[in-house]
Design an enzyme around this catalytic site. Sequence first.
Site, short mmCIF file in Angstrom:
data_model
loop_
_atom_site.label_atom_id
_atom_site.label_comp_id
_atom_site.label_asym_id
_atom_site.label_seq_id
_atom_site.Cartn_x
_atom_site.Cartn_y
_atom_site.Cartn_z
CE1 TYR A 144 7.65 0.90 -6.76
CE2 TYR A 144 8.50 -1.16 -7.61
CZ TYR A 144 7.90 -0.44 -6.60
OH TYR A 144 7.57 -1.05 -5.41
CE LYS A 195 -6.51 1.65 -0.39
NZ LYS A 195 -7.30 0.83 0.54
CG ASP A 228 -6.92 -2.37 1.56
OD1 ASP A 228 -7.41 -2.75 0.48
OD2 ASP A 228 -7.35 -1.40 2.19
CG ASP A 252 8.33 -4.71 -5.38
OD1 ASP A 252 8.83 -5.82 -5.13
OD2 ASP A 252 8.95 -3.64 -5.25
CG ASP A 256 9.06 -9.84 -2.15
OD1 ASP A 256 9.16 -10.24 -3.33
OD2 ASP A 256 9.97 -9.24 -1.55
#
Length: 359
Positions: A144, A195, A228, A252, A256
């Site tokens: 980001y 990851k 994941d 992020d 959520d």
Amino acid sequence: MPQQSSAGAKRIAVIPGDGIGKEVIPEAVKVMKAVASARGCDLSLIEFDWGADRYLRDGTTLPPDAVDVFRSDFDAILLGALGDARVPDNRHGADILMGLRFKLDLYANVRPCTLLDSRLTPLRNRDEKDIQFTVIRENTEGSYVGMGGFFKKGTADEIATQEDVNTRKGVERILRFAYEYTRKHGRKRVCMSDKSNALAYGHDLWQRTFAAVKRDYPDIESSHMYVDNLLMQMVRDPSQFEVIVTCNMFGDIASDVGAQLAGGLGLAPSGNIHPGHVSMFEPVHGSAPQIAGKGVANPMGAVLAAAMMLSYLGLVEESRQMEKAVRAAISEGKTTADLGGSLGTREAGDWLARRAESA
Ligand code: ATP
């Protein structure tokens, strides 16, 4: 920039912003003021009108002196939301929100996912004790940072790159923050998620830094999950998590999911924190243009963000009173429609203010 007042007061910059931010932040301010006056504590709240209206009127996004003034004259910032269809590239939102996060170096995005009432989770057979975790998201690096570019844009041969920035300093400080947060909140478990099986360079750095940092916290149980698997496990059995720490993009997304497990966006607070520095608190939701202007937005995410802010400023009892009022409103059905109630935003804020004052 406005001038300061009341020596000794906690000085808070309030930026309602756009959309439902302009509806929920006044309610959070109302609840804070009610608690402060009941407990005799001095809050000095100064409002800034930055947002789409101001940008369209005179081009202002984040004024050049804003960061210096916030650093020198304020203790914390309460932000609503930024986003408006009249500014399709969200230029003002990026300047204000990302500008404050990056320039104030607010490297820890803290998102508590706490189920306040078992009726609010979409999961079957889960109650309050099962969903009490916090997602700590790295907030200043990763994908980001806006590094990248286009080549042959608009042609069939177009190439777009988006860099993923991970620094040893950045990764180490967010991991240490997560461990310190865990200790401070009397929790015992940290799960680091990455990851590294696919992102062989950036997340290899996360792996190596995690291996080094966790040795300094033998009192905390450390674990690791690929992202994941993390999201799957959050849905399958959220009770296994206390503190999750991860990179900007995964945080992020995971936060959520966590917000939904704990009752939805209307209830979720967050803090953008640099310990010891002026920090910024906001509801997780955005400007929600579909419901903006209708007076139906749930103010609880903003109220809980303000409560997080007061706790950060050392006003722990005031913060608890605000949170207690939210719990009471939910259990007595004094809520907006997203939580099944029939109150408007302002009525919900009035109820919370009265309850917080008398708690
Ligand atoms: P932005 O572009 O500013 O992020 P958005 O519409 O993409 O805004 P959100 O603001 O996060 O995203 O909201 C998505 C949806 O969630 C809203 O349309 C609304 O239905 C619901 N929602 C979000 N916040 C609230 C709230 N405080 N009260 C009730 N519903 C909410």
